[in-house]
Motif scaffolding. Sequence first.
Motif, PDB file in Angstrom:
ATOM      1  N   VAL A  94      -2.554  -8.860 -44.875  1.00 51.00           N
ATOM      2  CA  VAL A  94      -1.479  -9.021 -43.883  1.00 51.00           C
ATOM      3  C   VAL A  94      -1.954  -9.903 -42.730  1.00 51.00           C
ATOM      4  N   LYS A  95      -3.179  -9.680 -42.263  1.00 48.68           N
ATOM      5  CA  LYS A  95      -3.735 -10.477 -41.160  1.00 48.68           C
ATOM      6  C   LYS A  95      -3.765 -11.956 -41.531  1.00 48.68           C
ATOM      7  N   ASN A  96      -4.248 -12.269 -42.727  1.00 50.26           N
ATOM      8  CA  ASN A  96      -4.317 -13.673 -43.157  1.00 50.26           C
ATOM      9  C   ASN A  96      -2.928 -14.291 -43.298  1.00 50.26           C
ATOM     10  N   ASN A  97      -1.975 -13.524 -43.807  1.00 51.49           N
ATOM     11  CA  ASN A  97      -0.617 -14.044 -44.005  1.00 51.49           C
ATOM     12  C   ASN A  97       0.083 -14.359 -42.698  1.00 51.49           C
ATOM     13  N   LEU A  98      -0.202 -13.565 -41.659  1.00 54.08           N
ATOM     14  CA  LEU A  98       0.550 -13.699 -40.405  1.00 54.08           C
ATOM     15  C   LEU A  98      -0.227 -14.416 -39.304  1.00 54.08           C
ATOM     16  N   THR A  99      -1.431 -14.852 -39.609  1.00 50.69           N
ATOM     17  CA  THR A  99      -2.235 -15.545 -38.589  1.00 50.69           C
ATOM     18  C   THR A  99      -1.557 -16.820 -38.113  1.00 50.69           C
ATOM     19  N   VAL A 100      -1.013 -17.604 -39.038  1.00 48.85           N
ATOM     20  CA  VAL A 100      -0.335 -18.861 -38.667  1.00 48.85           C
ATOM     21  C   VAL A 100       0.852 -18.571 -37.761  1.00 48.85           C
ATOM     22  N   GLY A 124       0.608 -18.618 -29.812  1.00 46.08           N
ATOM     23  CA  GLY A 124      -0.583 -18.507 -28.988  1.00 46.08           C
ATOM     24  C   GLY A 124      -1.176 -17.121 -28.986  1.00 46.08           C
ATOM     25  N   LEU A 125      -0.985 -16.370 -30.079  1.00 47.42           N
ATOM     26  CA  LEU A 125      -1.474 -14.996 -30.175  1.00 47.42           C
ATOM     27  C   LEU A 125      -2.611 -14.901 -31.180  1.00 47.42           C
ATOM     28  N   ASN A 126      -3.462 -13.895 -31.007  1.00 51.23           N
ATOM     29  CA  ASN A 126      -4.548 -13.620 -31.954  1.00 51.23           C
ATOM     30  C   ASN A 126      -4.355 -12.235 -32.579  1.00 51.23           C
ATOM     31  N   LEU A 154       2.878  -2.630 -43.071  1.00 53.73           N
ATOM     32  CA  LEU A 154       2.004  -3.266 -42.082  1.00 53.73           C
ATOM     33  C   LEU A 154       2.526  -4.647 -41.687  1.00 53.73           C
ATOM     34  N   THR A 155       3.060  -5.397 -42.649  1.00 49.39           N
ATOM     35  CA  THR A 155       3.638  -6.715 -42.342  1.00 49.39           C
ATOM     36  C   THR A 155       4.774  -6.572 -41.349  1.00 49.39           C
ATOM     37  N   ASN A 156       5.602  -5.553 -41.549  1.00 48.54           N
ATOM     38  CA  ASN A 156       6.724  -5.333 -40.637  1.00 48.54           C
ATOM     39  C   ASN A 156       6.231  -5.029 -39.227  1.00 48.54           C
ATOM     40  N   LEU A 157       5.213  -4.163 -39.119  1.00 53.23           N
ATOM     41  CA  LEU A 157       4.716  -3.779 -37.799  1.00 53.23           C
ATOM     42  C   LEU A 157       4.054  -4.960 -37.078  1.00 53.23           C
TER      43      LEU A 157
END
Length: 668
Positions: free
Chosen positions: A394-400, A406-408, A431-434
């Motif tokens: 989920v982290k990798n998918n939503l990093t972009v 401008g968020l990490n 988790l993706t939703n949250l």
Amino acid sequence: MTKFLLISGDKEKEKVVKDVFSSDEVLVSVEETVIFDSLEVEEPDIVILDGDTDSLDFKSLCRKIKQYPVITLLILGEKKYNKDVTHNINLFIKAPIDKKLLSATIDSALRTKQSLLKMTKTNQELARSLYQLNVMYNTSSQLAGSLDKDRLLQIMNEGIEKSLNFELSCTLTFRSEREPVLIIKSLYKISDRLLEALKLRAILSYKSLLADPPYEIKIGNLKIEKDIKHNIKEFDFSVLRFDNMFAPIVHNDEFYGFTEIYREKPFSTEDATVFQTLVQQVTIPLQSAAFTQELKATNRKLQKLERLKSEFISIVSHELRTPLTAIKNAMDIILSGKAGDMSENIEKFVSMGKRNAVRLSGIINDLLDISKIEAGKMDFKFEITKIEPVIEYVKNNLTVMAKEKGLNIKYTPMENSIEIYADSNRLEQVLTNLVSNAIKFTPSGDIEISTKVVNARELHYDQCFEGDIKKLQGNYLQVCVEDKGIGIERKDLNHVFDKFAQIENSLSRKVGGSGLGLPIARQLMESHNGAIWCDSEINKGSKFYFVLPIANDKNNFNTITKQLIQKAKANLSTVAIIKIKSTNKVMDNLIHEENLLNKTYMENSLVEKEGKITTLSMAVFGGDAPSAEFLKKKISTITEQKKNVYGECDIMFSYDIEGEGHEKDSYS
């Protein structure tokens, strides 16, 4: 007037007795046959025996006279009498007879007899009253235990019959506006013309009771139900001349019918009180039964509407997704340049169209998911897994997406990885939703994902989430998604997980959304025997938590098992506790075997490793011996077919089955 029977052949004594009781009736005889005929027919109050009468066997005579409800007086003469005679005599007087003493003795005896008769009558009435009170109490208890209209009226009629012993009763009620029913209980058969008279009487009584009757009753649509005790004789019109009592069954202006009873013996005031009380007792349960029927009917309608709504959403969503997929694919082709060159403006508008198509596709997928969950058709693939790969994915998918604002996204794994039993794809969805929500509603700052092991007693949450969390017991893996966004007011926390709900503020209106992501997450957590909740402070950020049972937590498994057994007993169902034990490698292969231990078996399970041996325990709601045996055969077949994987393995198999009214089955 008092009636005497003098057993004597002495004329002098006869004259004295008649002189003393000149205003009363005195019968005289010394013949045994005549004596007992007089006792049977004349029913005297006092029997006076002359002790000097030689022609009679006093021992036998006194024993027989005692069987009659009379007072016996013996005139003592020269003879001596044994105890067998004197034991059966009430009064004694010596000869020669003193008239005043004789009169006083008889008067005293009569007063005593009257007192005894009065006491007997009072005791009988008291006993009857106690019996009627007991019947009313038992009837009340039975009425409180039923919500079936027909059964309630049956209990009422049985109570009236036990306490009042009627010969005939007629109860008018309504099963529906189109089905008026006259329930007739009778000691004997009833003639056809009496039946017609009772039907007509019921209709006239109904019309006279109500100024504006809600239903129309006619002879033709009045259904008759008869309960006849004996067929040895038949009631006709004469029964209508019996004493009768009538009572409407009414509560708070709600009319449920009426009942009327007939009895040849007249009813007393106490009988009327008992009758009215029993009829009144049934009114409140009848109202509750009517409310229950209405509630059930309303629930059936709501369930039907909910089903139709879900089916409609599902059909529409499927129909929308097909052309939407074609539109999205066409835009991808255009943006790739395969359809030819395009200007900057065209590319801008096509990109905008693609973004909205993707957004609309997400909304449609949410609609399909929520309709599947509500219909109980959501597919799950549960397995022993870990949360770290899910979070990394989920982290990798939503990093972009996060970096565009401008968020990490920060995540630090736990030192010791914990196994859970879950569907990884569904966890990714939650988790993706949250995380995507955190990105949407966070203007600046970091989004942190954290995990830890917690005990259910250590959880902290707002009171509005108590209903979802208080049922948890044991150890859980907790996942937290924390942001520094706009936050949620405390008064709105209770609605965060409601369908189609979006908390009202300027940013929520700007980002939009279906309002289904969090309700779907809540349902998915329930399917995992977990929970989800949030904590937030306005303009400071939000924390969304969800917890999942740890796969090898024995306390958690025992708690779930107890809850399932309680549920089974309440629903007259069963729970099968199935255990499979083998080497670690064999059990690991069995757990991951395709289409073997699906959700039915693995939803509530416990994996315990002890050295080289693994034990899998599964609590299956509605499980029984045949289903457990079927699983055993299925496992045996697979291990036999795949010897290259399992080899010559030794698998121990056992089960226990528990439930209400079910003898415990076990196998090992």
